[in-house]
Design a protein around this motif. Structure first.
Motif, PDB file in Angstrom:
ATOM      1  N   ARG A 127     -21.680 -38.164  31.120  1.00  0.00           N
ATOM      2  CA  ARG A 127     -20.738 -38.742  30.162  1.00  0.00           C
ATOM      3  C   ARG A 127     -19.441 -39.170  30.839  1.00  0.00           C
ATOM      4  NH1 ARG A 127     -21.327 -37.977  24.828  1.00  0.00           N
ATOM      5  NH2 ARG A 127     -21.773 -39.933  23.887  1.00  0.00           N
ATOM      6  N   ARG A 130     -19.609 -42.255  32.990  1.00  0.00           N
ATOM      7  CA  ARG A 130     -19.737 -43.516  32.246  1.00  0.00           C
ATOM      8  C   ARG A 130     -18.402 -43.964  31.660  1.00  0.00           C
ATOM      9  NH1 ARG A 130     -22.989 -43.965  27.495  1.00  0.00           N
ATOM     10  NH2 ARG A 130     -23.432 -41.741  27.578  1.00  0.00           N
ATOM     11  N   SER A 131     -17.569 -42.983  31.258  1.00  0.00           N
ATOM     12  CA  SER A 131     -16.348 -43.371  30.559  1.00  0.00           C
ATOM     13  C   SER A 131     -15.302 -43.849  31.566  1.00  0.00           C
ATOM     14  CB  SER A 131     -15.810 -42.183  29.755  1.00  0.00           C
ATOM     15  OG  SER A 131     -15.272 -41.223  30.638  1.00  0.00           O
TER      16      SER A 131
ATOM     17  N   TRP B 273     -19.574 -34.597  18.637  1.00  0.00           N
ATOM     18  CA  TRP B 273     -19.791 -33.218  19.066  1.00  0.00           C
ATOM     19  C   TRP B 273     -19.170 -32.231  18.067  1.00  0.00           C
ATOM     20  CZ3 TRP B 273     -22.740 -30.191  21.574  1.00  0.00           C
ATOM     21  CH2 TRP B 273     -22.317 -28.945  22.013  1.00  0.00           C
TER      22      TRP B 273
END
Lengths: 153, 647
Positions: A127, A130-131, B273
């Motif tokens: 994650r 990717r950010s 989340w």
């Protein structure tokens, strides 16, 4: 009626009466403190098999007392923790061990913590890669300079 | 009459809850204020009706109306009034009614909260009403506390004597406020999914509910643990028992949630989340209710076990969690904000790490709890997963997470720097190092786990206190430092207290577990024994008549170096109606340490003559219960900070 109940109660309180099972023989700590400590540690790893969910260290049940005596004798006789546990395992099955033995049936149980942390960690890393990168730090990069609590705008 | 009236009120409450669902849905659909107001009324009515029904049940207990099955099974005319009242939630049926009442109260509170946008509130009220309706139907149709007996007995069977205790009397209401509070959080999360709203506002509305549920659950678990400590008479306070785990699972998930919702509220990140954790927390609460009541797991706390009801509870869990998670799978992406980026080293990053450790802990405890069940279902083999398993898996996880905590709590939002944080924490580090040396010397070199734990505890406490300290230290003079300390936001105090409490708990747990001492002796009046340098004299043993029990009470004086430290009066109580015996531990608070004395049975055999007296010296045991209280207080302060910001 009440008086009779009280007398009965007093009799029960006063000590073991004939109707109850005879009291178990006394439990004596081992004279060697190191051996006693080993025995105590073993008690915490052995389940009281007739109890709901207690180790023999906690249980007041008769069988727990028997097992404590047996383990103390074996510790005093110089047998190793492994052989004592293995004997109990033969007698009562895996159920008696509060620390489940590692084997094909418990791979999932013992592997789960590692598996979960690896999967979770990998997911987070993917994650983050990717950010887009965050902004340049403000000040010394510590919270006290900028934070007024989570409810700040 | 009272019982019929109670049953009637239950039916009315069920109808009002269905109305709440219907009216809220219609209000959301039509965007109608009038319908919204009506839904608000329905939610309020349901709460009032259930409160009345609960009052009827309490009245039946107070009046000892044994024609009511539940009263006959759980009460007795001899019982003190206080325990007649608390017996109302001492059984499966009564506690389910309490669960429903709590749910309705949360619904009403949600209905009257000013602020959230009307459509969002209507959706949340509809979802929450749906949950309440499921539980109410379960209560009314399978577990009515108002069922009558055709032939009422003259006397009741009385309440389990172990439950006749002040801590355990208020433990269930606290616990249920926590469990059921998560249903409000669940409803808000599902409403966010239904509305497909991007992160921000809804997280702000969710946060006080999360904090309140978590703080109440903390208090409930602590009370239960304290009860086990002094009522069961073993001196233990946590056994990794399935029922304990059942309450610990939503607590862990809630702890993760209360951190992630901060990020979502403040930065708009982690929205999906946060919603996932919100659904998970209440699902775990329901799983707990199922495990405790169905009897599928053996537990020392086995309570109101009935497999057929268990299946229904499982069905409720399956339906509500299933719907919520499906909705999550399809709509979670609508919540995500692309602009909410942050660097790995940042406050957000630290909270992600916190969530990794807490969520993996949830997984570990869940697997440990359910594994014996699953293995037996698949292979028919029995296996035990006890404390040694958790010591080897949960404890290292906790240790890793807590090591990072003080540093993470110092990092700035969006992007922080680790080096300045470490520099700031050098005094905390030194304190921790001191603790390491102390622990190795006092607890013994062999106890690696113990001295690592003590070091970690001091690191946590010093790290937590460093935040307000460093704020004050920036003041020029004494007045300036005081002003800065007073200007420290309430939210920072909340965090400080909660993290301090965690350290306090850890220190108590580690020292108590490692350094406790125990002795057991058979004494006649006048006889003496010793534990940890304290000399105990059995002065006398007498019989005392309680309201519904007969007690054998010992008077034991504790002396240190000839000086009287305290006098304890441990008891063995016999409850003739149940034929059950309980122990009342004699507890003597020595600063933060406990002297814990248990009176055993009288013996007259080869072992000796006299009474068995067992004495424990539990160093720092007070901290084990003080720590969680601080944590709960931190949660409550955080709610206060939230309201202050709003006003």
């Amino acid at each position: 009626m009440r008086g009779a109940a009280l007398i009965l109660a007093a009799a029960l309180l006063a000590g073991p009466v004939a109707a109850q099972e005879p009291p178990p023989p006394p439990e004596r700590s081992l004279s060697d403190p190191a051996q006693e400590a080993r025995a105590q540690a073993l008690f915490r790893d052995i389940r009281c098999v007739v109890c709901q969910n207690e180790s023999i260290a906690d249980s007041q049940a008769g069988i727990a007392g028997d097992l404590r005596r047996r383990i103390r004798e074996e510790v005093a006789a110089g047998r190793s923790d492994q052989t004592i546990k293995a004997d109990l395992q033969r007698l009562y099955g895996d159920f008696v061990l509060l620390k489940p033995p590692v084997g094909p049936r418990t791979w999932l149980l013992w592997g789960a913590p590692f598996l979960l942390i690896v999967i979770g960690g990998a997911a987070i890393l993917m994650r983050l890669r990717r950010s887009p990168a965050g902004p340049e730090p403000t000040g010394d990069g510590l919270i006290s300079a900028q934070d007024e609590g989570p409810d700040a705008a | 009459m009272i019982a019929e009236f109670g049953a009637f009120l239950l039916a009315l409450a069920f109808a009002a809850t269905l109305l709440q669902v219907g009216l809220s849905t219609a209000a959301r659909w039509r965007g109608s204020d009038a319908l919204g107001g009506a839904a608000q009324g329905a939610a309020t009515a349901a709460a009032v009706l259930l409160a009345l029904a609960f009052a009827m049940l309490i009245q039946a207990f107070v009046a000892s109306d044994f024609s009511v099955e539940n009263v006959a099974a759980n009460s007795h005319t001899d019982k003190p009034l206080f325990y007649k009242v608390t017996a109302a939630w001492g059984s499966h049926e009564g506690s389910m009614l309490l669960w429903c009442l709590t749910g309705a109260l949360f619904s009403a509170a949600m209905a009257w909260t000013r602020g959230p946008e009307k459509t969002f509130r209507a959706s949340a009220l509809a979802v929450h009403g749906g949950l309440n309706a499921l539980f109410l139907a379960f209560l009314a149709f399978t577990s009515s506390p108002f069922a009558r007996l055709a032939e009422p007995p003259v006397e009741g069977a009385s309440l389990n004597p172990l439950l006749q205790d002040p801590a355990l009397a208020i433990h269930p209401p606290m616990l249920y406020l926590g469990y059921v509070g998560f249903s409000a959080v669940f409803a808000l999360a599902v409403a966010a999914l239904i509305e497909g709203r991007r992160a921000g506002e809804w997280a702000r509305w969710m946060r006080p509910w999360v904090l309140a549920s978590w703080a109440l659950l903390t208090l409930g678990i602590t009370l239960g643990s304290f009860w086990a400590y002094y009522e069961l008479g073993w001196g233990g306070w946590w056994f990794w028992d399935p029922v304990e785990n059942a309450s610990f699972l939503p607590w862990l998930a809630g702890a993760a949630l209360l951190h992630s919702v901060i990020v979502t509220q403040r930065r708009g990140a982690l929205a999906a989340w946060t919603v996932f954790l919100a659904i998970l927390s209440f699902s775990l609460s329901m799983l707990g209710a199922f495990l405790v009541r169905s009897g599928v797991l053996t537990s020392v706390h086995a309570f109101a076990v009935d497999p057929s009801r268990g299946v229904l509870l499982l069905a409720i869990l399956g339906v509500s969690a299933g719907v919520a998670f499906s909705l999550f799978a399809f709509r979670a992406k609508l919540l995500v904000r692309e602009d909410a980026n942050f660097a790995p080293v940042s406050r957000e990053g630290a909270l992600v790490l916190n969530n990794l450790f807490l969520t993996v802990s949830v997984g570990v405890v869940l697997i440990g709890t359910l594994y014996p069940l699953m293995l037996e279902a698949v292979t028919g083999e029995a296996v035990s997963v006890g404390p040694p398993y958790y010591n080897l898996t949960f404890a290292p996880l906790l240790g890793l997470g807590l090591t990072a905590l003080p540093v993470g709590a110092m990092l700035a939002w969006r992007r922080g720097r680790i080096a300045p944080a470490l520099k700031e924490l050098k005094w905390a580090g030194l304190a921790a190092l001191g603790a390491l040396v102390w622990a190795a010397a006092v607890l013994g070199l062999g106890e690696i786990g113990a001295w690592l734990g003590a070091t970690l505890a001091v690191w946590l406490m010093a790290g937590a206190l460093w935040e307000p300290w460093s704020r004050a230290a920036r003041g020029a003079d004494r007045a300036g430092r005081w002003r800065r300390l007073k200007a420290t936001p309430v939210a920072v105090w909340a965090m400080t207290l909660a993290h301090l409490g965690l350290g306090v708990f850890l220190l108590g747990a580690v020292v108590e577990t490692t350094a406790k001492a125990q002795t057991s002796d058979i004494l006649m009046p006048g006889g003496r024994t010793q534990v940890a340098g304290v000399e105990l004299t059995l002065d006398s043993v007498g019989v005392r008549e309680g309201p519904n029990y007969l007690a054998e009470q010992a008077v034991i004086t504790a002396r240190r170096d000839g000086r009287i430290v305290c006098r304890v009066e441990p008891e063995r109580r016999l409850f003739p109606h149940n034929g059950q015996m309980t122990t009342e531990v004699g507890l003597c608070f020595q600063g933060l340490d406990d002297l814990y004395v248990v009176l055993g049975e009288r013996r007259d055999d080869g072992a000796g003559r006299g009474w068995t007296v067992r004495a424990h010296w539990n160093p720092l045991a007070r901290l084990i219960f003080l720590g969680p209280l601080l944590m709960a207080l931190g949660g409550i302060l955080a709610i206060a900070a939230w309201f202050r910001r709003r006003g």
